[in-house]
Design an enzyme around this catalytic site. Structure first.
Site, PDB file in Angstrom:
ATOM      1  NE  ARG A 100      -4.065   1.877   0.865  1.00 39.76           N
ATOM      2  CZ  ARG A 100      -5.056   2.194   0.042  1.00 39.76           C
ATOM      3  NH1 ARG A 100      -5.060   1.766  -1.213  1.00 39.76           N
ATOM      4  NH2 ARG A 100      -6.057   2.927   0.452  1.00 39.76           N
ATOM      5  CB  THR A 375      -9.209  -0.543  -7.603  1.00 35.64           C
ATOM      6  OG1 THR A 375      -9.123   0.683  -6.900  1.00 35.64           O
ATOM      7  CG2 THR A 375      -8.464  -1.622  -6.883  1.00 35.64           C
ATOM      8  CB  THR A 393      -5.954   0.894  -6.420  1.00 33.39           C
ATOM      9  OG1 THR A 393      -6.821   1.924  -6.848  1.00 33.39           O
ATOM     10  CG2 THR A 393      -5.370   1.243  -5.080  1.00 33.39           C
ATOM     11  CG  ASN A 395      -8.274   6.546  -4.666  1.00 27.79           C
ATOM     12  OD1 ASN A 395      -9.069   5.648  -4.434  1.00 27.79           O
ATOM     13  ND2 ASN A 395      -8.462   7.773  -4.245  1.00 27.79           N
ATOM     14  CB  SER A 447     -12.481  -0.848   0.490  1.00 25.38           C
ATOM     15  OG  SER A 447     -12.863   0.254   1.247  1.00 25.38           O
ATOM     16  N   GLY A 467     -13.657  -1.081  -6.996  1.00 20.96           N
ATOM     17  CA  GLY A 467     -14.954  -0.452  -6.726  1.00 20.96           C
ATOM     18  C   GLY A 467     -14.988   0.372  -5.456  1.00 20.96           C
ATOM     19  N   GLY A 468     -13.815   0.788  -4.940  1.00 20.61           N
ATOM     20  CA  GLY A 468     -13.808   1.640  -3.747  1.00 20.61           C
ATOM     21  C   GLY A 468     -14.535   0.949  -2.605  1.00 20.61           C
TER      22      GLY A 468
END
Ligand code: DON
Length: 564
Positions: A100, A375, A393, A395, A447, A467-468
């Site tokens: 991340r 993503t 991702t 974002n 997420s 999909g956030g």
């Protein structure tokens, strides 16, 4: 090379035994005997399969697919972003890799607020302050180094070729590139490869010479090819030009981290998923635990009862997410308590089939012992049965749209995943508090939910989605579609989806998710419903009892399953 024996089978014996309430025809996705790669783009899936056929294992193929997606799916595939990888080896050993992005060392809690304490619109999305320190290259190389069988040169070269020689854009891609043309021109002082004078059409070739050169630096110098030298310089020059705060020191200290995968039991299945700083694994396990006592299979797919209990769980889980979850290196997260079955059952106390509890009356739980669009996901299974689930991702689509000059890669806008101010929603409408406040070198909460399921000690499913905030609920529904509603992998992926995230107090749904009767009943019960365009893009693999693997590629995008 083994004989390619990929069959698209529309009706298999075992499929007839299954009932699907969702689709008219009983249809499976691609069925393969050995390896399967399902990703967001046909070129990336082709490259992943090629690496498997050349003797690579699932990790080699995942790394190759990841680099390929950075070229052929720049919407989300990346070297300038970050991600998570969950691995299950054939014999049952598991691993989870966190790559991340991180806040720069100069970041601070109120950095997106003005003097009066108001969040400045757009700053966490459309500026160089939106950029988190990239983690993808560190992560992919770390995974390859520990578990890969092939060399970096072998797994990255296909992506270099793809960037250098170009590839034909799909119809959907051509439309999206045209749609984003103005945004690319606004975000950059030069004309990036994604912009053409005349509109893109299906089959046009997209060549990315600068990106090919950056990938060659990684091929030849490994991690240092990205985090040091000319690529790092191009990146930092770009950041400095637009007053961003990332420095060479941020790049030097960035590390991908091996974390303990989360494990839980749902009925006959073992769930293996990503721990914080993703909220995905915790939330998915909480959701499964909360609905487990209810006969969702018997009630049927997306009936009023099933939707009602799933939404009730979703409200509680997203309330917990907002309160407790963040970067575990910075905040104390009661993970064990949150995913404990008793805690989850207790959270559902007060749930009634007859009554809707509004979100405003639902708050986070009190786990005992606690102090204080774009993503992409890809799933890989190799011939041996090793499995890899990766979600990665920038974002939002194409990140902040800024392309690093001379290095050809897009910058992420992941800083928006932090809570810019307690209670202020981010671009996915998610709210958060102290646990996900900005701090120097902290990872923003995600997420992303790369997940693997076992049944009877054997690999059963590899699954995940973009999909956030809807990632978690998309994975949740896909898992239930197979385990409760006996769908094939493809049917489970195709089936319409709905989503509730506590705040706003609203069920978002795809047209094919809810029939008229269900909608009427839910409205009568007091639910607010809102039709949405597509929710999630699930790319998944299921292993059938006879050992065959079924790839389920999401028809909502250009997602493609390959295998042999
Ligand atoms: O990490 C997260 O949760 C988000 N940055 C994911 C973004 C995403 O899925 C966008 N896709 N449509």
């Amino acid at each position: 090379m083994r004989k390619v024996s990929v069959l698209v089978i529309f009706s298999l014996g075992f499929v007839f035994a299954c009932q699907s309430p969702a689709t008219k025809n009983h249809r499976t996705g691609l069925i393969a005997d050995h390896g399967v790669v399902v990703s967001a783009h046909p070129e990336a899936s082709r490259i992943g399969k090629m690496i498997l056929e050349e003797g690579g294992n699932a990790v080699d193929a995942a790394v190759a697919t990841g680099f390929a997606l950075a070229v052929c799916y720049p919407d989300a595939g990346n070297i300038g972003g970050g991600g998570f990888m969950v691995i299950r080896f054939r014999e049952g050993h598991t691993a989870a890799l966190d790559y991340r992005e991180k806040a720069p060392l100069r970041a601070y809690e109120e950095m997106f607020q003005d003097a009066a304490g108001h969040v400045i619109p757009g700053l966490s999305l459309d500026s160089d302050l939106a950029v988190g320190v990239p983690g993808s290259v560190a992560g992919l190389l770390k995974a390859l180094d520990k578990y890969g069988l092939l060399s970096l040169q072998q797994v990255i070269q296909p992506a270099i070729d793809l960037a250098e020689k170009g590839f034909p854009v799909t119809l959907k891609q051509a439309k999206r590139l045209n749609q984003y043309k103005e945004a690319f021109l606004r975000a950059n002082r030069f004309v990036p490869a994604f912009v053409k004078d005349v509109p893109w059409k299906e089959g046009d070739t997209l060549v990315q010479t600068d990106l090919a050169n950056a990938l060659k630096m990684i091929r030849d110098h490994g991690r240092d090819g990205f985090y040091k030298g000319p690529v790092a310089k191009a990146f930092l020059d770009q950041i400095k030009q637009d007053n961003g705060w990332i420095t060479q020191q941020d790049l030097d200290v960035y590390r991908a981290i091996w974390r303990e995968p989360l494990m839980a039991v749902y009925k006959n299945y073992k769930v293996i998923s990503m721990p914080p700083p993703s909220s995905g694994g915790v939330a998915l396990i909480q959701l499964l635990n909360m609905v487990e006592p209810w006969p969702i299979g018997k009630w049927g797919w997306n009936t009023p009862e099933s939707v009602h209990v799933m939404v009730a769980a979703e409200k509680r889980v997203y309330a917990d997410r907002a309160r407790f979850l963040g970067d575990p290196d910075f905040v104390d997260i009661p993970v064990t308590k949150l995913i404990d079955k008793d805690y989850c059952r207790e959270r559902m106390r007060g749930f009634s089939l007859k009554r809707v509890i509004p979100s405003d009356s639902i708050s986070h739980g009190k786990p005992i012992g606690y102090e204080s669009r774009e993503t992409t996901h890809y799933s890989v299974v190799d011939g041996e049965g090793n499995a890899v689930a990766v979600t990665t991702t920038l974002n939002r689509s194409y990140g902040n749209k800024v392309v690093v000059k001379d290095a050809g890669f897009l910058l992420n806008n992941e800083m928006d995943d932090f809570s810019a101010k307690p209670g202020t929603p981010n671009s996915y409408g998610l709210i958060g508090g102290r646990a996900n406040a900005i701090e120097p070198a902290k990872r923003m909460l995600s997420s992303m939910t790369p997940t693997i399921l076992e049944k009877d000690g054997q690999l059963f499913m590899v699954v995940g989605s973009p999909g956030g905030s809807t990632i978690i609920t998309s994975v949740f529904q896909t898992v239930l579609n197979v385990t409760e509603h006996h769908m094939t992998m493809q049917e489970a992926v195709n089936a319409g989806r709905f989503h509730h995230q506590w705040k706003p107090d609203m069920i978002f749904y795809e047209k094919s998710a809810l029939d008229r009767l269900t909608k009427d009943r839910l409205k009568q019960m007091g639910y607010a419903l809102k039709l949405r365009s597509s929710i999630g893009r699930v790319d998944a693999v299921r292993v059938w009892p006879d050992g065959k693997r079924e790839g389920g590629a999401d028809p909502r995008g250009d997602d493609t399953a390959t295998g042999f």
